[in-house]
Write an enzyme that holds these catalytic residues in place. Structure first.
Site, PDB file in Angstrom:
ATOM      1  N   HIS A  38       0.864  -1.184   0.000  1.00 23.30           N
ATOM      2  CA  HIS A  38       0.000   0.000   0.000  1.00 23.30           C
ATOM      3  C   HIS A  38       0.894   1.225   0.000  1.00 23.30           C
ATOM      4  CE1 HIS A  38      -3.805   2.184   0.784  1.00 23.30           C
ATOM      5  NE2 HIS A  38      -2.975   3.073   1.314  1.00 23.30           N
ATOM      6  N   CYS A  39       0.772   2.038  -1.036  1.00 22.88           N
ATOM      7  CA  CYS A  39       1.626   3.209  -1.190  1.00 22.88           C
ATOM      8  C   CYS A  39       0.840   4.467  -0.823  1.00 22.88           C
ATOM      9  CB  CYS A  39       2.130   3.312  -2.629  1.00 22.88           C
ATOM     10  SG  CYS A  39       3.197   4.746  -2.930  1.00 22.88           S
ATOM     11  N   PRO A  40       1.217   5.160   0.254  1.00 26.88           N
ATOM     12  CA  PRO A  40       0.478   6.374   0.629  1.00 26.88           C
ATOM     13  C   PRO A  40       0.639   7.492  -0.392  1.00 26.88           C
ATOM     14  CG  PRO A  40       2.463   6.126   1.966  1.00 26.88           C
ATOM     15  CD  PRO A  40       2.321   4.864   1.189  1.00 26.88           C
ATOM     16  N   ASN A  84      -2.060   6.909  -2.557  1.00 29.32           N
ATOM     17  CA  ASN A  84      -3.292   6.686  -1.801  1.00 29.32           C
ATOM     18  C   ASN A  84      -4.034   5.446  -2.294  1.00 29.32           C
ATOM     19  OD1 ASN A  84      -5.251   7.277   0.172  1.00 29.32           O
ATOM     20  ND2 ASN A  84      -6.552   8.305  -1.340  1.00 29.32           N
ATOM     21  N   ASN A  85      -3.295   4.373  -2.499  1.00 31.81           N
ATOM     22  CA  ASN A  85      -3.925   3.149  -2.986  1.00 31.81           C
ATOM     23  C   ASN A  85      -2.949   1.992  -2.833  1.00 31.81           C
ATOM     24  OD1 ASN A  85      -5.846   1.485  -4.073  1.00 31.81           O
ATOM     25  ND2 ASN A  85      -5.758   2.320  -6.136  1.00 31.81           N
TER      26      ASN A  85
END
Length: 324
Positions: free
Chosen positions: A156-158, A161-162
């Protein structure tokens, strides 16, 4: 809960399992491109905003501080068009990574009808996620932020945002590639600008005052260096994972589970030190599975497959569909 012919592991009592009439079944794959996927996470939204702000800041400095005041028309035109074109591709890739369903497993599909539709052999074990009450395909992982099980979840890559999964990894790879390119481009232009302004007078090489121009260029260099290091490493890691093809399930399992599974070596599986139980495939086949088809310009085109008219039509009729 057991079904004749197969076993369900990790089952917990859940209202969705007892009220099957309330479950409409998993969404068809043909509907996925027409849906807007959006994660309402405060930290992710802030990081996504910062990403866009920094890219637009770099574009402002390159365009208005370095290129427009330049006396060399062709130098300014070529570099300005190239930088802005790559920036548009980078932001488009970021937007598509953020708004594309990464491969979420439908919630509450652990029903008797759905399990019977899998046509599993007697004694075959299937797994259920107790958190989102869904049948987990092989190599699917639950994301606590997206609150869904994601097929071939990498991480999950902030900053986007996904989650990065089977359906949006291409756009994430393109995002890291274009960001690293424009970062290197900005560093080269900034170095050339410093050399020119030191050789000549600062007042003649920029419309901004010397202190303001120096501060803007220093911040640009720091930003570009940081982004170049991060995205270049991430891009290399993603390409290495795809080419290694360590997590491609066998054709037999792939037909049963999901015919659209992509050849990706997932970060979560590497961190968990999971041993692959699937067939490895040649590197170019893994690249084709992720980027689609034979090598072409469509591989590096973040607009490929975007059906804007159908999406707008769907939005007007029924509203956009968002993830919670």
């Amino acid at each position: 809960m057991q079904s004749s012919g197969h076993r369900l592991r990790d089952v917990e009592h859940h209202p969705l399992l007892n009220n099957e009439e309330d479950f409409d079944g998993p969404s068809s794959e043909s509907e996925l491109p027409d849906q807007i996927w959006f994660i309402r996470d405060g930290c992710g939204l802030v990081c996504a905003f910062i990403t866009w702000f920094l890219v637009l800041y770099a574009d402002f400095v390159v365009t208005f501080v370095m290129l427009l005041p330049s006396k060399n028309f062709w130098f300014s035109l070529i570099n300005g068009v190239a930088f802005n074109f790559l920036a548009v591709l980078a932001l488009t890739s970021h937007l598509r990574t953020m708004l594309t369903d990464p491969g979420a497993v439908p919630k509450g599909n652990a029903t008797k009808e759905y399990m019977d539709s899998l046509q599993l052999k007697p004694g075959e074990v299937i797994y259920k996620c107790p958190k989102c009450c869904s049948i987990k395909p092989e190599r699917a992982h639950h994301c606590s932020i997206c609150k869904r099980c994601i097929r071939k979840m990498d991480h999950h890559c902030p900053w986007v945002n996904n989650c990065v999964g089977e359906s949006n990894q291409k756009f994430f790879v393109l995002f890291t590639m274009y960001i690293s390119i424009i970062s290197a481009h900005a560093l080269i232009l900034a170095g050339f600008q410093f050399f020119t302004c030191v050789k000549d007078q600062w007042t003649e090489c920029s419309d901004f005052s010397p202190p303001a121009a120096v501060i803007l260029l220093i911040f640009l260099c720091l930003e570009a260096l940081l982004f170049l290091t991060f995205t270049a490493v991430m891009f290399g890691t993603q390409i290495h994972s795809i080419c290694n093809d360590e997590t491609m399930p066998s054709p037999k399992v792939r037909r049963k589970r999901d015919s659209r599974l992509s050849a990706v070596n997932m970060e979560i599986e590497r961190l968990k030190n999971e041993k692959p139980t699937w067939e490895r495939r040649v590197r170019w086949e893994g690249m084709r599975m992720v980027f689609g088809g034979q090598p072409s310009l469509l591989w590096i085109n973040p607009f490929a497959g975007l059906r804007l008219r159908r999406l707008l039509s769907r939005t007007r009729k029924g509203g956009a569909e968002f993830s919670v």
